[in-house]
Design an enzyme around this catalytic site. Sequence first.
Site, PDB file in Angstrom:
ATOM      1  N   ASP A   1       0.843  -1.197   0.000  1.00 43.11           N
ATOM      2  CA  ASP A   1       0.000   0.000   0.000  1.00 43.11           C
ATOM      3  C   ASP A   1       0.880   1.249   0.000  1.00 43.11           C
ATOM      4  O   ASP A   1       1.925   1.292   0.663  1.00 43.11           O
ATOM      5  CB  ASP A   1      -0.901  -0.007   1.245  1.00 43.11           C
ATOM      6  CG  ASP A   1      -2.036   1.000   1.153  1.00 43.11           C
ATOM      7  OD1 ASP A   1      -3.201   0.570   1.061  1.00 43.11           O
ATOM      8  OD2 ASP A   1      -1.755   2.219   1.189  1.00 43.11           O
TER       9      ASP A   1
ATOM     10  N   GLN B   1     -14.315   3.006   1.611  1.00 43.01           N
ATOM     11  CA  GLN B   1     -13.631   2.620   0.368  1.00 43.01           C
ATOM     12  C   GLN B   1     -13.318   3.859  -0.469  1.00 43.01           C
ATOM     13  O   GLN B   1     -14.201   4.677  -0.745  1.00 43.01           O
ATOM     14  CB  GLN B   1     -14.526   1.661  -0.446  1.00 43.01           C
ATOM     15  CG  GLN B   1     -13.840   1.150  -1.709  1.00 43.01           C
ATOM     16  CD  GLN B   1     -14.708   0.156  -2.487  1.00 43.01           C
ATOM     17  OE1 GLN B   1     -15.876  -0.052  -2.183  1.00 43.01           O
ATOM     18  NE2 GLN B   1     -14.111  -0.448  -3.502  1.00 43.01           N
TER      19      GLN B   1
ATOM     20  N   HIS C   1     -10.442  -4.790  -3.190  1.00 42.10           N
ATOM     21  CA  HIS C   1      -9.109  -5.032  -2.652  1.00 42.10           C
ATOM     22  C   HIS C   1      -9.203  -5.483  -1.202  1.00 42.10           C
ATOM     23  O   HIS C   1     -10.059  -5.034  -0.452  1.00 42.10           O
ATOM     24  CB  HIS C   1      -8.207  -3.788  -2.763  1.00 42.10           C
ATOM     25  CG  HIS C   1      -8.820  -2.525  -2.266  1.00 42.10           C
ATOM     26  ND1 HIS C   1      -9.759  -1.821  -2.994  1.00 42.10           N
ATOM     27  CD2 HIS C   1      -8.642  -1.824  -1.118  1.00 42.10           C
ATOM     28  CE1 HIS C   1     -10.123  -0.730  -2.320  1.00 42.10           C
ATOM     29  NE2 HIS C   1      -9.465  -0.717  -1.171  1.00 42.10           N
TER      30      HIS C   1
HETATM   31  P1  DGP Z   1      -9.591   1.915   0.532  1.00 46.21           P
HETATM   32  O1  DGP Z   1      -9.653   3.179   1.300  1.00 46.21           O
HETATM   33  O2  DGP Z   1     -10.038   0.695   1.333  1.00 46.21           O
HETATM   34  O3  DGP Z   1     -10.285   2.019  -0.807  1.00 46.21           O
HETATM   35  O4  DGP Z   1      -8.048   1.652   0.262  1.00 46.21           O
HETATM   36  C1  DGP Z   1      -7.365   2.115  -0.846  1.00 46.21           C
HETATM   37  C2  DGP Z   1      -5.906   1.996  -0.541  1.00 46.21           C
HETATM   38  O5  DGP Z   1      -5.198   2.100  -1.764  1.00 46.21           O
HETATM   39  C3  DGP Z   1      -5.337   3.073   0.375  1.00 46.21           C
HETATM   40  O6  DGP Z   1      -4.836   2.464   1.549  1.00 46.21           O
HETATM   41  C4  DGP Z   1      -4.214   3.715  -0.410  1.00 46.21           C
HETATM   42  C5  DGP Z   1      -3.981   2.742  -1.533  1.00 46.21           C
HETATM   43  N1  DGP Z   1      -3.608   3.333  -2.799  1.00 46.21           N
HETATM   44  C6  DGP Z   1      -4.273   4.282  -3.493  1.00 46.21           C
HETATM   45  N2  DGP Z   1      -3.665   4.554  -4.646  1.00 46.21           N
HETATM   46  C7  DGP Z   1      -2.587   3.727  -4.699  1.00 46.21           C
HETATM   47  C8  DGP Z   1      -1.558   3.528  -5.669  1.00 46.21           C
HETATM   48  O7  DGP Z   1      -1.504   4.150  -6.728  1.00 46.21           O
HETATM   49  N3  DGP Z   1      -0.609   2.609  -5.359  1.00 46.21           N
HETATM   50  C9  DGP Z   1      -0.641   1.881  -4.192  1.00 46.21           C
HETATM   51  N4  DGP Z   1       0.336   1.009  -3.998  1.00 46.21           N
HETATM   52  N5  DGP Z   1      -1.604   2.042  -3.269  1.00 46.21           N
HETATM   53  C10 DGP Z   1      -2.548   2.960  -3.534  1.00 46.21           C
END
Ligand code: DGP
Length: 115
Positions: free
Chosen positions: A30, A95, A101
């Site tokens: 993340d 979300q 995810h």
């Molecule tokens: P949620 O809030 O449950 O939808 O979690 C989305 C997660 O995705 C958040 O913890 C940050 C992560 N995230 C968002 N954009 C990116 C990205 O471009 N790359 C990665 N590795 N994580 C991301």
Amino acid sequence: MSDCIFCRIVAGEIPAKEIARTADAVAFHDLNPQAPVHVLVVPATHVANAAGTDTDAGERIMGRTVRLAVQVAKELGLAESGYRLVMNTGADGGQSVGHLHVHLLGGRRMTWPPG
Ligand code: DGP
């Protein structure tokens, strides 16, 4: 979906710190970790969230995504200490990315209830 961040990570169009990949799911770190281990596991097929998996095809997608999360937890040495799997679903679920995810969180003692 071309405008979906996680579809683009699955396709290799956006870089991510990838940990594992199967034909059905991809695991990567993340961007904004909330624990010493914070991995996202996403299905290769675009599904918006858990609410979109109430079909036989969805059951398979969900099963294979969670299975990879469990395998990664084991590979990262979390099986004995424990970990948390989270699927934020919709606005009240918190979300922010509209591609199913599983958050794999570990490396510290989690608290309950969640915020
Ligand atoms: P949620 O809030 O449950 O939808 O979690 C989305 C997660 O995705 C958040 O913890 C940050 C992560 N995230 C968002 N954009 C990116 C990205 O471009 N790359 C990665 N590795 N994580 C991301």
